[in-house]
Design a protein around this motif. Structure first.
Motif, mmCIF file in Angstrom:
data_model
loop_
_atom_site.group_PDB
_atom_site.id
_atom_site.type_symbol
_atom_site.label_atom_id
_atom_site.label_comp_id
_atom_site.label_asym_id
_atom_site.label_seq_id
_atom_site.Cartn_x
_atom_site.Cartn_y
_atom_site.Cartn_z
ATOM 1 N N SER A 145 7.556 -2.373 -1.941
ATOM 2 C CA SER A 145 6.711 -3.503 -1.543
ATOM 3 C C SER A 145 7.092 -4.816 -2.280
ATOM 4 O O SER A 145 7.154 -4.913 -3.466
ATOM 5 N N ASP A 164 6.474 -3.693 3.223
ATOM 6 C CA ASP A 164 6.299 -2.318 3.207
ATOM 7 C C ASP A 164 5.083 -2.203 2.247
ATOM 8 O O ASP A 164 5.125 -1.507 1.018
ATOM 9 N N PRO A 165 3.955 -2.577 2.400
ATOM 10 C CA PRO A 165 2.781 -2.789 1.446
ATOM 11 C C PRO A 165 2.180 -1.428 1.187
ATOM 12 O O PRO A 165 1.732 -0.923 2.235
ATOM 13 N N HIS A 192 5.843 3.906 2.717
ATOM 14 C CA HIS A 192 6.320 2.482 3.475
ATOM 15 C C HIS A 192 4.970 2.231 4.209
ATOM 16 O O HIS A 192 4.732 1.031 4.510
ATOM 17 N N THR A 212 -3.979 0.756 3.060
ATOM 18 C CA THR A 212 -3.567 -0.352 2.678
ATOM 19 C C THR A 212 -3.517 -1.379 4.051
ATOM 20 O O THR A 212 -4.129 -2.606 4.227
#
Length: 403
Positions: free
Chosen positions: A95, A108-109, A151, A156
């Motif tokens: 991230s 990629d949070p 990923h 999120t």
């Protein structure tokens, strides 16, 4: 009657999305295929891997012995525009918040506690997130490299969709997002070498060598990608997850030069050599992307947050520093949450040494030579790789069993 598919598994591509996948030049014989390139066939889990994972002395070294020194990130860190126009903040694992030419892109949070389809099992983060997602501020785009749990994180994504941001994802991954409530108009779904404009930026999906999957059966119908983000003044590259292959030089030739690269250097193993890179291969990749020269700044990613491989927790950092010094590459190794400008003074202190479990320091290895492209070599199926990755589509093990 079959049981309903768990929400965390996402959704398989269907309809026009699936038809587009079938038309992709990177889809053959019913699956997405990896780019051509030499490499040892991967080995699935067996007695050797199990012994390594369960050996007590090795298990202790796969986690930090103390608290990871997370930077006390605040919005004041971002209140002042980057002097150079480019600032990166590694949030842990893969991230990264990139502030580039007046825009903000989040790669990629993963803000969840575990990279897993379940809340009670699977690899758990070894340090807290540097900042609550709601306090991160406005984003122009969220970029996803592939659909593995470390990923692409359901909790999120469900927070980010409320912000109205644009999502750039590889072909097929949009099916997961739509099931989780992301409107189709917010999704840009790209095949390799396709681009989308977001504000003054151009986001391009580029090849990578990996695999995909979130469910119990993974038919390889969602693509994996690395990414190039180009603004009026700066260009950056995010590798996602990938094994080393000759195509990095071509990516650099077509889309570089890069002011900064974010390259996977952790979760490697001799048991899956073609789908994750060692730190030395990560340095080789940075050189390939810059035409064989040590230009630009390398930010190592995919390490330090989740325990996904047999190597010691601190080993990727140690080997990356040694490899960078051996070839003269500028490398930034910030603690999670500490912003830096690639064109300025870099964070280079090995912060992990103060909290790593006792043991011998990693032995540096030479950076390998650039791989020569093998003309006419067929792309390799990813099927044999599936199941060898604890954050992939197989059911993850409890803490301490797989990590």
């Amino acid at each position: 009657m079959s049981a309903p598919r768990p929400l965390s598994f996402g959704a398989p591509p269907s309809g026009e999305r699936l038809a587009r996948i079938h038309r992709s030049p990177n889809f053959a014989d019913g699956v997405f295929v990896n780019p051509a390139g030499p490499g040892k066939p991967p080995r699935g889990p067996g007695p050797g891997l199990l012994r390594t994972m369960l050996r007590k002395a090795d298990r202790v070294r796969r986690r930090p012995a103390g608290d990871v020194p997370v930077h006390p990130f605040t919005l004041s860190d971002l209140a002042r525009p980057a002097v150079s126009g480019l600032r990166l903040t590694w949030m842990g694992h893969s991230s990264v918040l990139a502030e580039i030419d007046g825009h903000r892109v989040l790669f990629d949070p993963v803000w969840g506690e575990r990279c897993s389809p379940f809340s009670f099992i699977g690899p758990r983060r070894v340090h807290p997130v540097p900042v609550p997602l709601a306090e991160l501020g406005p984003l122009d785009a969220v970029v996803i490299s592939h659909d593995h749990y470390d990923h692409l994180d359901l909790p999120t994504i469900r927070q980010l969709v409320r912000t109205g941001t644009r999502f750039a994802v590889p072909l097929g991954v949009g099916a997961h997002l739509e099931r989780w409530g992301v409107p189709e108009r917010q999704i840009a779904e790209l095949d390799w070498n396709e681009s989308v404009g977001v504000g003054g930026l151009t986001l391009t999906a580029t090849p990578a060598r990996h695999f995909c999957g979130r469910g119990l059966r993974n038919p390889q119908h969602t693509l994996w990608a690395s990414w190039v983000v180009a603004g009026p003044e700066h260009r950056i590259y995010h590798s996602g997850d990938t094994g080393y292959f000759p195509g990095f030089a071509e990516i650099g030739e077509r889309h570089g030069p890069f002011d900064a690269t974010m390259i996977q250097i952790g979760a490697y193993s001799e048991f899956w050599p073609d789908i994750h890179m060692t730190p030395e291969e990560g340095l080789r990749t940075h050189l390939d992307l810059s035409g064989g020269t040590p230009e630009g700044t390398l930010l190592p990613i995919h390490w330090g947050t989740f325990n996904l491989a047999p190597h010691p927790w601190d080993e990727p950092g140690e080997r990356t520093l040694a490899a960078a010094e051996s070839v003269g590459v500028r490398v930034a190794v910030p603690p999670p949450g500490k912003p830096f400008e690639p064109d300025g003074e870099l964070p280079v202190a090995p912060w992990w040494r103060a909290v790593a479990a006792p043991g011998p320091r990693a032995v540096p290895l030479p950076v390998p030579p650039a791989a020569a492209t093998a003309p006419g070599e067929a792309g390799r199926r990813p099927d044999a790789d599936v199941g060898a990755h604890p954050a992939g589509g197989t059911v993850p093990q409890p803490d301490g069993a797989s990590a």
